[in-house]
Design a protein around this motif. Structure first.
Motif, PDB file in Angstrom:
ATOM      1  N   MET A 105       0.827  -1.200   0.000  1.00 35.48           N
ATOM      2  CA  MET A 105       0.000   0.000   0.000  1.00 35.48           C
ATOM      3  C   MET A 105       0.865   1.256   0.000  1.00 35.48           C
ATOM      4  O   MET A 105       1.821   1.353   0.766  1.00 35.48           O
ATOM      5  CB  MET A 105      -0.931   0.015   1.222  1.00 35.48           C
ATOM      6  N   MET A 106       0.517   2.204  -0.863  1.00 32.12           N
ATOM      7  CA  MET A 106       1.144   3.518  -0.857  1.00 32.12           C
ATOM      8  C   MET A 106       0.053   4.561  -0.658  1.00 32.12           C
ATOM      9  O   MET A 106      -0.965   4.534  -1.357  1.00 32.12           O
ATOM     10  CB  MET A 106       1.901   3.789  -2.162  1.00 32.12           C
ATOM     11  N   VAL A 107       0.244   5.456   0.298  1.00 30.69           N
ATOM     12  CA  VAL A 107      -0.773   6.444   0.659  1.00 30.69           C
ATOM     13  C   VAL A 107      -0.306   7.838   0.266  1.00 30.69           C
ATOM     14  O   VAL A 107       0.865   8.187   0.465  1.00 30.69           O
ATOM     15  CB  VAL A 107      -1.066   6.411   2.174  1.00 30.69           C
ATOM     16  N   LYS A 108      -1.220   8.619  -0.278  1.00 30.07           N
ATOM     17  CA  LYS A 108      -0.896   9.993  -0.624  1.00 30.07           C
ATOM     18  C   LYS A 108      -2.119  10.873  -0.447  1.00 30.07           C
ATOM     19  O   LYS A 108      -3.226  10.486  -0.822  1.00 30.07           O
ATOM     20  CB  LYS A 108      -0.400  10.092  -2.068  1.00 30.07           C
ATOM     21  N   LYS A 109      -1.931  12.049   0.131  1.00 29.75           N
ATOM     22  CA  LYS A 109      -3.003  13.036   0.206  1.00 29.75           C
ATOM     23  C   LYS A 109      -2.755  14.070  -0.881  1.00 29.75           C
ATOM     24  O   LYS A 109      -1.621  14.507  -1.095  1.00 29.75           O
ATOM     25  CB  LYS A 109      -3.070  13.687   1.591  1.00 29.75           C
ATOM     26  N   ILE A 110      -3.810  14.460  -1.564  1.00 25.25           N
ATOM     27  CA  ILE A 110      -3.683  15.251  -2.781  1.00 25.25           C
ATOM     28  C   ILE A 110      -4.776  16.309  -2.842  1.00 25.25           C
ATOM     29  O   ILE A 110      -5.901  16.083  -2.391  1.00 25.25           O
ATOM     30  CB  ILE A 110      -3.757  14.316  -4.014  1.00 25.25           C
ATOM     31  N   THR A 111      -4.456  17.451  -3.413  1.00 23.63           N
ATOM     32  CA  THR A 111      -5.454  18.505  -3.616  1.00 23.63           C
ATOM     33  C   THR A 111      -5.821  18.660  -5.094  1.00 23.63           C
ATOM     34  O   THR A 111      -6.939  19.062  -5.409  1.00 23.63           O
ATOM     35  CB  THR A 111      -4.947  19.858  -3.083  1.00 23.63           C
ATOM     36  N   GLU A 112      -4.876  18.350  -5.994  1.00 23.08           N
ATOM     37  CA  GLU A 112      -5.113  18.486  -7.429  1.00 23.08           C
ATOM     38  C   GLU A 112      -5.268  17.109  -8.076  1.00 23.08           C
ATOM     39  O   GLU A 112      -4.410  16.245  -7.910  1.00 23.08           O
ATOM     40  CB  GLU A 112      -3.964  19.236  -8.093  1.00 23.08           C
ATOM     41  N   THR A 113      -6.341  16.928  -8.823  1.00 20.05           N
ATOM     42  CA  THR A 113      -6.631  15.628  -9.433  1.00 20.05           C
ATOM     43  C   THR A 113      -5.510  15.148 -10.342  1.00 20.05           C
ATOM     44  O   THR A 113      -5.211  13.942 -10.405  1.00 20.05           O
ATOM     45  CB  THR A 113      -7.943  15.709 -10.242  1.00 20.05           C
ATOM     46  N   GLU A 114      -4.858  16.075 -11.050  1.00 19.34           N
ATOM     47  CA  GLU A 114      -3.791  15.691 -11.967  1.00 19.34           C
ATOM     48  C   GLU A 114      -2.660  14.950 -11.250  1.00 19.34           C
ATOM     49  O   GLU A 114      -1.976  14.108 -11.838  1.00 19.34           O
ATOM     50  CB  GLU A 114      -3.229  16.932 -12.667  1.00 19.34           C
ATOM     51  N   GLU A 115      -2.460  15.262  -9.976  1.00 22.80           N
ATOM     52  CA  GLU A 115      -1.396  14.619  -9.211  1.00 22.80           C
ATOM     53  C   GLU A 115      -1.636  13.120  -9.064  1.00 22.80           C
ATOM     54  O   GLU A 115      -0.685  12.344  -8.921  1.00 22.80           O
ATOM     55  CB  GLU A 115      -1.279  15.257  -7.828  1.00 22.80           C
ATOM     56  N   ILE A 116      -2.898  12.715  -9.072  1.00 25.79           N
ATOM     57  CA  ILE A 116      -3.222  11.297  -8.922  1.00 25.79           C
ATOM     58  C   ILE A 116      -2.666  10.499 -10.094  1.00 25.79           C
ATOM     59  O   ILE A 116      -2.113   9.409  -9.924  1.00 25.79           O
ATOM     60  CB  ILE A 116      -4.748  11.092  -8.813  1.00 25.79           C
ATOM     61  N   ILE A 117      -2.795  11.048 -11.286  1.00 27.83           N
ATOM     62  CA  ILE A 117      -2.308  10.361 -12.483  1.00 27.83           C
ATOM     63  C   ILE A 117      -0.799  10.194 -12.423  1.00 27.83           C
ATOM     64  O   ILE A 117      -0.260   9.115 -12.712  1.00 27.83           O
ATOM     65  CB  ILE A 117      -2.722  11.141 -13.743  1.00 27.83           C
ATOM     66  N   LYS A 118      -0.089  11.230 -12.041  1.00 29.65           N
ATOM     67  CA  LYS A 118       1.365  11.151 -11.931  1.00 29.65           C
ATOM     68  C   LYS A 118       1.770  10.126 -10.879  1.00 29.65           C
ATOM     69  O   LYS A 118       2.683   9.324 -11.091  1.00 29.65           O
ATOM     70  CB  LYS A 118       1.933  12.528 -11.560  1.00 29.65           C
ATOM     71  N   PHE A 119       1.092  10.156  -9.745  1.00 36.96           N
ATOM     72  CA  PHE A 119       1.388   9.246  -8.644  1.00 36.96           C
ATOM     73  C   PHE A 119       1.198   7.795  -9.059  1.00 36.96           C
ATOM     74  O   PHE A 119       2.071   6.935  -8.839  1.00 36.96           O
ATOM     75  CB  PHE A 119       0.468   9.606  -7.469  1.00 36.96           C
ATOM     76  N   ALA A 120       0.066   7.502  -9.703  1.00 37.86           N
ATOM     77  CA  ALA A 120      -0.247   6.123 -10.091  1.00 37.86           C
ATOM     78  C   ALA A 120       0.665   5.623 -11.202  1.00 37.86           C
ATOM     79  O   ALA A 120       1.123   4.477 -11.188  1.00 37.86           O
ATOM     80  CB  ALA A 120      -1.709   6.033 -10.517  1.00 37.86           C
ATOM     81  N   SER A 121       0.956   6.493 -12.172  1.00 38.36           N
ATOM     82  CA  SER A 121       1.779   6.086 -13.307  1.00 38.36           C
ATOM     83  C   SER A 121       3.237   5.899 -12.909  1.00 38.36           C
ATOM     84  O   SER A 121       3.914   4.991 -13.403  1.00 38.36           O
ATOM     85  CB  SER A 121       1.675   7.134 -14.425  1.00 38.36           C
ATOM     86  N   MET A 122       3.733   6.731 -12.017  1.00 40.62           N
ATOM     87  CA  MET A 122       5.137   6.653 -11.604  1.00 40.62           C
ATOM     88  C   MET A 122       5.478   5.287 -11.037  1.00 40.62           C
ATOM     89  O   MET A 122       6.580   4.762 -11.234  1.00 40.62           O
ATOM     90  CB  MET A 122       5.423   7.735 -10.568  1.00 40.62           C
ATOM     91  N   TRP A 123       4.506   4.679 -10.330  1.00 42.06           N
ATOM     92  CA  TRP A 123       4.768   3.399  -9.670  1.00 42.06           C
ATOM     93  C   TRP A 123       4.054   2.232 -10.354  1.00 42.06           C
ATOM     94  O   TRP A 123       4.015   1.132  -9.806  1.00 42.06           O
ATOM     95  CB  TRP A 123       4.336   3.488  -8.208  1.00 42.06           C
ATOM     96  N   ASN A 124       3.498   2.474 -11.534  1.00 49.37           N
ATOM     97  CA  ASN A 124       2.853   1.396 -12.280  1.00 49.37           C
ATOM     98  C   ASN A 124       1.862   0.621 -11.407  1.00 49.37           C
ATOM     99  O   ASN A 124       1.889  -0.608 -11.323  1.00 49.37           O
ATOM    100  CB  ASN A 124       3.906   0.427 -12.842  1.00 49.37           C
TER     101      ASN A 124
END
Length: 334
Positions: A105-124
């Protein structure tokens, strides 16, 4: 001076091989590489103490075995998002279920939706669990990435590769309203920080169980200092009521503290009930009556559905889990 980090290209050049061959050995793709070459590459990697990029390794694999849990870092949490009792409890249940499945599990708190895509793609990532976002966020993500995700308490149309796990918010509110009415209460206040989505459902359920004509609905500020000022301005409304339903345990406990500081006894002068049945319900005095939802069951379903979506066996759906009222010391007869 610190030595420069060894790169794949350095290893390839020293052995007279292509960077692709060295990369394939590093990532375990050795079907088309001779045993001798594999041994040469591995030996030099060890000798040069090559430190691989974790992100690179995961991107090269078909499955990273990582589930990302992303929480909306909303202003109402006042920079304490992961300390919120509902969020913390959800993360605990998800962690248990993810580890049980041999995943990470990797946890992240985010305010901008675009950050979710970067986060998910970076770690496949194999999948995502999203908590606290809005319909436009889910639609944006669905249109901009292929990673499947599960939504907690989402309000969105059924669409491909989104699985929404919600609870029966209306029935939870109804159970509290019916409970207060059966206890003989005649006048109630319901508090929430908005009048939409799940909070609206909980309020409407409460009115159906208790009686809308006997209920006053107060939309409270999210920021505590502003909220307590609002309470002071509306103190007479709480004094006239004998029961209060808060749409979350956090607001219920916060209100109890305010009432107690202003010499209003709970439950002798006013009964208070919350929603979620988080661990804090049994850590306050008096203990809090609340609506229980099964966090462990929700986490189990979330991980099961992510696995099914990744395998193409589950494309989209919404499931509603039942809730149950738990009576404690913060309520009594009216």
């Amino acid at each position: 001076m610190e030595e420069q980090r060894v790169r794949i290209s350095d290893i390839a050049e020293e052995l007279g091989l292509s960077t692709a061959t060295v990369s394939n050995v590093l990532h375990g793709k050795t079907k088309k590489v001779s045993d001798e070459t594999v041994k040469r590459v591995q030996a030099l990697l060890e000798e040069r103490q090559y430190i691989p990029s974790m992100a690179g390794i995961l991107l090269a694999q078909n499955s990273s075995k990582i589930i990302g849990v992303v929480v909306n870092d909303h202003e109402k949490y006042e920079n304490h998002t992961l300390e919120d009792v509902f969020i913390a409890s959800s993360l605990n249940c998800l962690s248990t279920e993810i580890e049980r499945g041999g995943l990470f599990m990797m946890v992240k708190k985010i305010t901008e939706t675009e950050e979710i895509i970067k986060f998910a793609s970076m770690w496949n990532m194999d999948g995502l669990v999203l908590i606290g976002f809005c319909e436009q966020d889910y639609m944006y993500l669905r249109n901009h990435m292929r990673i499947p995700f599960v939504v907690y308490d989402g309000y969105c149309e059924e669409t491909e590769r989104i699985f929404n796990i919600t609870i029966d918010n209306y029935d939870g509110g109804y159970q509290v309203g019916s409970y207060f009415r059966a206890k003989g209460h005649k006048r109630a206040v319901c508090i929430a920080d908005n009048d939409i989505c799940m909070d609206r459902e909980r309020y409407e359920g409460f009115c159906a169980g208790f009686g809308k004509e006997n209920t006053e609905f107060l939309i409270i500020p999210m920021i505590k200092t502003q909220r307590w000022e609002f309470y002071r301005e509306n103190l007479v409304k709480f004094q006239k009521a004998t029961a209060v339903f808060a749409v979350s345990d956090y607001y219920a406990v916060d209100l109890m503290h305010f009432l107690q500081e202003n010499k209003i006894r709970v439950p002798e002068d006013v009964s208070v009930a919350g929603f979620d049945d988080s661990p804090m319900c049994e850590q306050v005095t008096p203990t809090l009556t609340s609506v229980r939802q099964d966090g462990a069951m929700r986490a189990k379903i979330a991980i099961e559905k992510l696995r099914e979506m990744k395998e193409g066996r589950c494309l989209y759906s919404t499931i509603m889990l039942p809730v149950t009222l738990v009576e404690r010391a913060s309520t009594q007869r009216g």
